[in-house]
Design an enzyme around this catalytic site. Sequence first.
Site, PDB file in Angstrom:
ATOM      1  N   PHE A 152     -41.924 -64.838  17.473  1.00 13.07           N
ATOM      2  CA  PHE A 152     -42.401 -63.548  17.977  1.00 13.07           C
ATOM      3  C   PHE A 152     -42.215 -62.520  16.874  1.00 13.07           C
ATOM      4  O   PHE A 152     -41.101 -62.286  16.415  1.00 13.07           O
ATOM      5  CB  PHE A 152     -41.651 -63.080  19.234  1.00 13.07           C
ATOM      6  N   ASP A 184     -37.506 -62.053   9.560  1.00 11.80           N
ATOM      7  CA  ASP A 184     -37.685 -61.038  10.596  1.00 11.80           C
ATOM      8  C   ASP A 184     -36.353 -60.933  11.344  1.00 11.80           C
ATOM      9  O   ASP A 184     -36.036 -61.755  12.193  1.00 11.80           O
ATOM     10  CB  ASP A 184     -38.822 -61.433  11.537  1.00 11.80           C
ATOM     11  N   LYS A 193     -35.561 -52.012  15.922  1.00 13.49           N
ATOM     12  CA  LYS A 193     -34.710 -52.008  17.109  1.00 13.49           C
ATOM     13  C   LYS A 193     -33.394 -51.248  16.900  1.00 13.49           C
ATOM     14  O   LYS A 193     -33.398 -50.029  16.913  1.00 13.49           O
ATOM     15  CB  LYS A 193     -34.513 -53.447  17.588  1.00 13.49           C
TER      16      LYS A 193
HETATM   17  C1  LIG Z   1     -39.167 -56.888  18.981  1.00 14.92           C
HETATM   18  C2  LIG Z   1     -39.539 -57.706  17.812  1.00 14.92           C
HETATM   19  C3  LIG Z   1     -40.607 -57.353  16.973  1.00 14.92           C
HETATM   20  C4  LIG Z   1     -41.549 -56.217  17.268  1.00 14.92           C
HETATM   21  O1  LIG Z   1     -40.926 -54.988  17.377  1.00 14.92           O
HETATM   22  P1  LIG Z   1     -41.665 -53.780  18.134  1.00 14.92           P
HETATM   23  O2  LIG Z   1     -40.794 -52.603  17.870  1.00 14.92           O
HETATM   24  O3  LIG Z   1     -41.741 -54.146  19.589  1.00 14.92           O
HETATM   25  O4  LIG Z   1     -43.026 -53.660  17.533  1.00 14.92           O
HETATM   26  C5  LIG Z   1     -40.824 -58.131  15.853  1.00 14.92           C
HETATM   27  N1  LIG Z   1     -40.043 -59.197  15.573  1.00 14.92           N
HETATM   28  C6  LIG Z   1     -39.023 -59.562  16.362  1.00 14.92           C
HETATM   29  C7  LIG Z   1     -38.183 -60.741  15.975  1.00 14.92           C
HETATM   30  C8  LIG Z   1     -38.747 -58.855  17.516  1.00 14.92           C
HETATM   31  O5  LIG Z   1     -37.753 -59.251  18.323  1.00 14.92           O
END
Ligand SMILES: *Cc1c(COP(=O)(O)O)cnc(C)c1O
Length: 403
Positions: free
Chosen positions: A143, A228, A257
């Site tokens: 994701f 990521d 986040k």
């Molecule tokens: C939440 C998340 C994203 C996307 O972040 P948003 O602020 O919702 O666009 C990308 N990569 C990972 C691993 C995530 O958990």
Amino acid sequence: MNKLGTQDYITLEDQYNAHNYKPLDVVLARGEGVWVWDVEGRKYMDCLAAYSAVNQGHCHPRIVQAMLEQAPKLALTSRAFRNDQLPLLAEELCELTGYEMMLPMNSGAEAVETALKAARKWAYTVKGVADERAEIIACSGNFHGRTISIVTFSPEEQYRDGFGPFTPGFKLIPYGDAGALERAITPNTAAFIVEPIQGEGGVVVPPKGYLKRVRELCSEHNVLMMADEIQSGLGRTGKLLACEHEGVRPDVVMLGKALSGGMYPVSAVVSSKEVLGVFDPGDHGSTFGGNPLACAVARESLRVIQDENLCERAAELGDYLMARLREIKSQYVKLVRGKGLFVGIVLKREAGGARRFCEALQERGVLAKETHEHIIRLAPPLVITREQIDWAVEQVAEVLTMA
Ligand SMILES: *Cc1c(COP(=O)(O)O)cnc(C)c1O
């Protein structure tokens, strides 16, 4: 006007807001630390922490204070002018993570897009890949966000269905399989983008040694290793970056986040001068990216992680939480997995899905969200105490042993 109740808010939202989520029917109005309160005044422990954006706890007083101090001074300049917060955040984030440069954005998806653009331009201008040929490899179960280019390489059929045509240049390989990466790399490969632990994929911890081998393969083939860490980073797994568990330093790290403690949308890419240096003025940008309010909030959020030893807390309390969860004797549980305070309870097929357990937890004052139908994710704010964990485990044990 009469005071609105839970059902009034739900009715309004369903009427006027697009239905792109299916939230639990709890309408929250206040938060403090690990606790949130709904509009009826009921109190819940937040075991999702806004997908790990609220690692520092809801409305952390120091982060609130940073916001209150900055907001009346200066909120937005755009990057057409400089501001007095961005340089300080850049220095502090680079010193903390050990990278040379950063590029600020707002959402996580924008940080991912930024990394993808950097990787492509790096491939053309540094690695020497022929024009339009750069490939980026990603993993099944990933994701990385919701833009069209990102859902291009989403393994989730629903995330793509109805949104084509997609962006070329991406390849998917199985997660946790370094051999598959080795076979997928070609001379045109710019980058491999990977979550050190897959969050939305169901708190999937790859086999030991995987990230180390990925690092070796990327170095050997001159491919950028891009981690990521938007959900796994900033303390969640017991280290500042989850890649540190294997002593691995990626070429590019995406953060978001908890970079703002949930106070404001702030994301960033950190990397080397070689990679982020490919951007020339005009190549990339964002009106709000790097704004002084965001930067002031992010600076304090990072200091809170350090001052309150949130990484160490997550490591210690995460081990404790997992040990306690594994003691629960439930016919429904297949296994408990995770790292730090990033925990998934994987249910057996006959459990009938995780949603009903999350709804039962809600009734007992614990908010958790299922991922992938059969996994209950527990990822509370890292400021949680041992006593609070004990209480949460009691609630989890009760619902997992119900009929
Ligand atoms: C939440 C998340 C994203 C996307 O972040 P948003 O602020 O919702 O666009 C990308 N990569 C990972 C691993 C995530 O958990």
